[in-house]
Design a protein around this motif. Structure first.
Motif, PDB file in Angstrom:
ATOM      1  N   VAL A  77       1.183  -1.471   0.098  1.00 38.56           N
ATOM      2  CA  VAL A  77      -0.090  -0.176   0.088  1.00 38.56           C
ATOM      3  C   VAL A  77       1.027   1.154   0.085  1.00 38.56           C
ATOM      4  O   VAL A  77       0.686   2.648  -0.814  1.00 38.56           O
ATOM      5  N   ALA A  78       2.035   0.944   0.792  1.00 36.80           N
ATOM      6  CA  ALA A  78       2.392   2.073   1.055  1.00 36.80           C
ATOM      7  C   ALA A  78       3.340   2.672  -0.495  1.00 36.80           C
ATOM      8  O   ALA A  78       3.822   3.417  -0.891  1.00 36.80           O
ATOM      9  N   ALA A  79       4.006   1.310  -1.411  1.00 38.05           N
ATOM     10  CA  ALA A  79       4.555   1.854  -2.738  1.00 38.05           C
ATOM     11  C   ALA A  79       3.689   2.574  -3.231  1.00 38.05           C
ATOM     12  O   ALA A  79       3.352   3.380  -4.282  1.00 38.05           O
ATOM     13  N   ASP A  80       2.270   2.158  -3.140  1.00 41.95           N
ATOM     14  CA  ASP A  80       1.144   2.371  -4.537  1.00 41.95           C
ATOM     15  C   ASP A  80       0.980   3.803  -3.848  1.00 41.95           C
ATOM     16  O   ASP A  80       1.137   4.927  -4.483  1.00 41.95           O
ATOM     17  N   LEU A  81       1.084   4.167  -2.504  1.00 41.50           N
ATOM     18  CA  LEU A  81       1.237   5.659  -2.167  1.00 41.50           C
ATOM     19  C   LEU A  81       2.086   6.801  -2.860  1.00 41.50           C
ATOM     20  O   LEU A  81       1.504   8.004  -2.711  1.00 41.50           O
ATOM     21  N   ASP A  82       3.050   6.159  -2.418  1.00 34.90           N
ATOM     22  CA  ASP A  82       4.851   7.051  -3.297  1.00 34.90           C
ATOM     23  C   ASP A  82       4.405   6.873  -4.251  1.00 34.90           C
ATOM     24  O   ASP A  82       4.103   8.050  -4.769  1.00 34.90           O
ATOM     25  N   GLU A  83       4.358   6.350  -5.069  1.00 32.42           N
ATOM     26  CA  GLU A  83       3.628   6.268  -6.612  1.00 32.42           C
ATOM     27  C   GLU A  83       2.523   7.161  -7.026  1.00 32.42           C
ATOM     28  O   GLU A  83       2.487   8.396  -7.568  1.00 32.42           O
ATOM     29  N   THR A  84       1.375   7.436  -5.958  1.00 37.18           N
ATOM     30  CA  THR A  84      -0.316   8.245  -6.749  1.00 37.18           C
ATOM     31  C   THR A  84       0.780   9.640  -5.799  1.00 37.18           C
ATOM     32  O   THR A  84       0.178  10.882  -6.713  1.00 37.18           O
ATOM     33  N   VAL A  85       1.091   9.811  -4.998  1.00 34.80           N
ATOM     34  CA  VAL A  85       1.924  11.205  -4.668  1.00 34.80           C
ATOM     35  C   VAL A  85       2.634  11.530  -5.364  1.00 34.80           C
ATOM     36  O   VAL A  85       2.479  13.097  -5.850  1.00 34.80           O
ATOM     37  N   ARG A  86       3.196  10.996  -6.135  1.00 39.02           N
ATOM     38  CA  ARG A  86       4.329  11.481  -7.338  1.00 39.02           C
ATOM     39  C   ARG A  86       3.593  12.100  -8.461  1.00 39.02           C
ATOM     40  O   ARG A  86       4.061  12.687  -9.052  1.00 39.02           O
ATOM     41  N   ALA A  87       2.497  11.289  -8.496  1.00 40.80           N
ATOM     42  CA  ALA A  87       1.883  11.108  -9.912  1.00 40.80           C
ATOM     43  C   ALA A  87       1.087  12.611  -9.542  1.00 40.80           C
ATOM     44  O   ALA A  87       0.765  13.830 -10.622  1.00 40.80           O
ATOM     45  N   LEU A  88       0.594  12.473  -8.512  1.00 44.92           N
ATOM     46  CA  LEU A  88      -0.036  13.889  -8.409  1.00 44.92           C
ATOM     47  C   LEU A  88       0.315  14.707  -8.115  1.00 44.92           C
ATOM     48  O   LEU A  88       0.059  16.345  -8.712  1.00 44.92           O
ATOM     49  N   ARG A  89       1.908  14.994  -8.078  1.00 42.91           N
ATOM     50  CA  ARG A  89       2.812  16.138  -7.662  1.00 42.91           C
ATOM     51  C   ARG A  89       3.132  16.550  -9.673  1.00 42.91           C
ATOM     52  O   ARG A  89       3.195  18.099 -10.172  1.00 42.91           O
ATOM     53  N   SER A  90       2.745  15.574 -10.186  1.00 37.95           N
ATOM     54  CA  SER A  90       3.370  16.035 -11.619  1.00 37.95           C
ATOM     55  C   SER A  90       2.221  16.660 -12.214  1.00 37.95           C
ATOM     56  O   SER A  90       2.054  16.717 -13.044  1.00 37.95           O
ATOM     57  N   LEU A  91       1.620  16.301 -11.213  1.00 38.26           N
ATOM     58  CA  LEU A  91       0.225  16.798 -12.423  1.00 38.26           C
ATOM     59  C   LEU A  91      -0.078  18.391 -12.447  1.00 38.26           C
ATOM     60  O   LEU A  91      -0.549  19.001 -12.996  1.00 38.26           O
ATOM     61  N   GLN A  92       1.114  19.031 -11.371  1.00 35.88           N
ATOM     62  CA  GLN A  92       1.110  20.659 -11.199  1.00 35.88           C
ATOM     63  C   GLN A  92       1.880  21.146 -11.503  1.00 35.88           C
ATOM     64  O   GLN A  92       1.956  22.103 -11.796  1.00 35.88           O
ATOM     65  N   SER A  93       2.227  20.433 -12.817  1.00 34.68           N
ATOM     66  CA  SER A  93       3.659  20.615 -13.665  1.00 34.68           C
ATOM     67  C   SER A  93       3.373  21.283 -14.972  1.00 34.68           C
ATOM     68  O   SER A  93       2.046  20.550 -14.967  1.00 34.68           O
ATOM     69  N   SER A  94       3.855  22.240 -14.854  1.00 33.37           N
ATOM     70  CA  SER A  94       3.534  23.490 -16.419  1.00 33.37           C
ATOM     71  C   SER A  94       4.288  22.275 -17.823  1.00 33.37           C
ATOM     72  O   SER A  94       3.866  22.645 -18.588  1.00 33.37           O
ATOM     73  N   ASP A  95       4.613  21.471 -18.094  1.00 34.96           N
ATOM     74  CA  ASP A  95       5.440  20.245 -18.391  1.00 34.96           C
ATOM     75  C   ASP A  95       4.131  19.536 -18.850  1.00 34.96           C
ATOM     76  O   ASP A  95       4.112  18.727 -17.621  1.00 34.96           O
ATOM     77  N   GLU A  96       4.013  19.527 -20.322  1.00 32.28           N
ATOM     78  CA  GLU A  96       2.566  18.263 -20.691  1.00 32.28           C
ATOM     79  C   GLU A  96       2.922  17.442 -20.579  1.00 32.28           C
ATOM     80  O   GLU A  96       2.489  15.980 -19.688  1.00 32.28           O
ATOM     81  N   ASP A  97       4.558  16.434 -20.562  1.00 36.09           N
ATOM     82  CA  ASP A  97       4.624  15.370 -20.210  1.00 36.09           C
ATOM     83  C   ASP A  97       4.336  14.858 -19.510  1.00 36.09           C
ATOM     84  O   ASP A  97       3.860  13.881 -18.838  1.00 36.09           O
ATOM     85  N   LYS A  98       5.260  15.967 -18.156  1.00 36.58           N
ATOM     86  CA  LYS A  98       5.158  15.198 -15.996  1.00 36.58           C
ATOM     87  C   LYS A  98       3.756  15.236 -16.675  1.00 36.58           C
ATOM     88  O   LYS A  98       2.907  14.067 -15.513  1.00 36.58           O
ATOM     89  N   ARG A  99       2.836  16.089 -16.503  1.00 33.77           N
ATOM     90  CA  ARG A  99       1.111  15.864 -16.030  1.00 33.77           C
ATOM     91  C   ARG A  99       0.813  14.913 -17.235  1.00 33.77           C
ATOM     92  O   ARG A  99      -0.241  14.384 -16.358  1.00 33.77           O
ATOM     93  N   ARG A 100       0.810  14.363 -18.377  1.00 35.10           N
ATOM     94  CA  ARG A 100       0.265  13.104 -18.679  1.00 35.10           C
ATOM     95  C   ARG A 100       1.219  11.967 -18.230  1.00 35.10           C
ATOM     96  O   ARG A 100       0.237  11.248 -17.655  1.00 35.10           O
ATOM     97  N   GLU A 101       2.038  12.068 -17.365  1.00 32.38           N
ATOM     98  CA  GLU A 101       2.889  11.051 -17.008  1.00 32.38           C
ATOM     99  C   GLU A 101       1.986  10.811 -15.154  1.00 32.38           C
ATOM    100  O   GLU A 101       1.599   9.713 -14.894  1.00 32.38           O
ATOM    101  N   GLY A 102       1.278  11.711 -14.593  1.00 34.41           N
ATOM    102  CA  GLY A 102       0.965  11.950 -13.410  1.00 34.41           C
ATOM    103  C   GLY A 102      -0.167  11.745 -13.773  1.00 34.41           C
ATOM    104  O   GLY A 102      -1.019  10.404 -13.338  1.00 34.41           O
ATOM    105  N   THR A 103      -1.475  11.901 -15.038  1.00 32.98           N
ATOM    106  CA  THR A 103      -2.150  11.155 -15.426  1.00 32.98           C
ATOM    107  C   THR A 103      -2.734   9.866 -15.455  1.00 32.98           C
ATOM    108  O   THR A 103      -3.384   8.974 -14.966  1.00 32.98           O
TER     109      THR A 103
END
Length: 362
Positions: A238-264
């Motif tokens: 669960v913690a591993a999934d949580l870490d990955e999800t936190v990273r994905a959500l942070r990526s959604l805040q990025s101005s970089d389109e590729d990072k936002r796509r990775e976050g999505t």
């Protein structure tokens, strides 16, 4: 089975005693707190008087840490022909009994997969186990007569027997019971210091997720202390999934389109895997999960309203497969969600409207 001794008159012990007593078994009750045994007896679970001779089955319903010593005492007293416990972990108590050098031919570990947030004899119910899995963990040493007594107990409690290895059981409950308790408590803990305005927005989703967080902490410390390794293993995932999800959500805040796509993609991945896992949870009566349609009805918080809506559904000839109630914040009203077979939803909706009910459309 004609006689039984229930040792430990909390929720599970009292519920088993009530079920047995209601089906003609002479039940004797014992607890380290005599007042608890007297309370269970007053509820109709049996008598708190000691049996005159050996009973057919002794049922040990005490916390996991005390199972082995309680069983050892009962076995040395020779109080029964067969012995079982109903603790939520199975491997540890079995190994403790082996270390004590006891004859395990008369013993079988069991675990009814049922419970409530409340504890104690007053929470007991004769129908607590109806339709629920009841795990049995016999070993090569378990006598056939003892296995049959355990199966008879399960049948009298109207539960469903499931045979498993003790350690496999402990890994399974770590996944489906013990970890969910901790995760629910962790989510609920976020509310402790939350702004009152935020708390007032709580809806059915947060109520569903945090329902079991109302459980007794002392009881759960005892349970988790008896199964820490398997629970820690599941939580690590669960913690591993949580870490990955936190990273994905942070990526959604990025101005970089590729990072936002990775976050999505990351957020969608965990949600889709959640869909797949949820689809494996058994449905009604343990069958494969069924897809129901929801008919949502606005209802006032008045005596008799639920009975009236169920009666009107019955008059429409529609079976209610499941029901949820969502209470309106700050109002004496709510929303009753009636789950029915998809083909029955139009009939039920039309019939309820004819009888004056207000339906909410999606």
């Amino acid at each position: 089975m004609r006689t039984a001794l229930v040792i430990g008159t909390g929720l599970i012990g009292t519920s088993a005693a009530l079920a047995l007593a209601g089906r003609g078994v002479a039940v004797h009750l014992r607890d380290h707190d005599p007042a608890s045994a007297r309370t269970a007896a007053a509820l109709g679970a049996g008598t708190d008087e000691a049996p005159e001779g050996r009973v057919d089955l002794a049922i040990v319903a005490v916390p996991p840490a005390h199972v082995a010593t309680t069983l050892a005492t009962a076995m040395r007293e020779g109080v029964a022909r067969g012995y079982l416990d109903v603790a939520s972990v199975k491997g540890g108590p079995k190994r403790e009994l082996e270390a004590l050098g006891l004859d395990l031919t008369t013993y079988i570990g069991t675990h009814p997969m049922s419970g409530k947030e409340r504890s104690g004899p007053l929470a007991g119910s004769a129908d607590l186990f109806e339709g629920r899995p009841w795990v049995l963990t016999p070993t090569r040493d378990t006598d056939t007569e003892v296995l049959n007594l355990a199966l008879e107990l399960v049948a009298l409690c109207r539960a469903v027997p499931v045979v498993m290895d003790a350690d496999a059981h402990d890994r399974a409950v770590a996944l489906v019971s013990h970890t969910p308790q901790l995760v629910s408590s962790m989510v609920a803990a976020r509310l402790q210091e939350a702004d009152e305005t935020a708390v007032r927005l709580c809806g059915q989703g947060i109520r569903d997720v945090t329902r079991i967080a109302a459980s007794d902490p002392r009881m759960w410390v005892e349970i988790l202390s008896a199964n820490p390794g398997p629970v820690a293993d599941v939580l690590a995932g669960v913690a591993a999934d949580l870490d990955e999800t936190v990273r994905a959500l942070r990526s959604l805040q990025s101005s970089d389109e590729d990072k936002r796509r990775e976050g999505t993609d990351g957020v969608e991945d965990v949600l889709r895997r959640g869909n797949a896992g949820r689809a494996r949870v058994p449905g009604k009566h343990g069958a494969a999960p069924a897809q129901y349609e929801t008919v949502a009805v606005l209802i006032s918080d008045q005596p008799g309203e639920l009975a009236r809506i169920f009666a009107d559904a019955g008059r429409a000839g529609v079976n209610i497969e499941d029901v949820r109630i969502e209470h309106a914040t700050g109002q004496q009203a709510g929303l009753v969600q009636l789950m029915v077979e998809p083909s029955a939803a139009p009939t039920l909706g039309a019939s309820l409207r004819e009888r004056g009910w207000a339906l909410r459309t999606s």
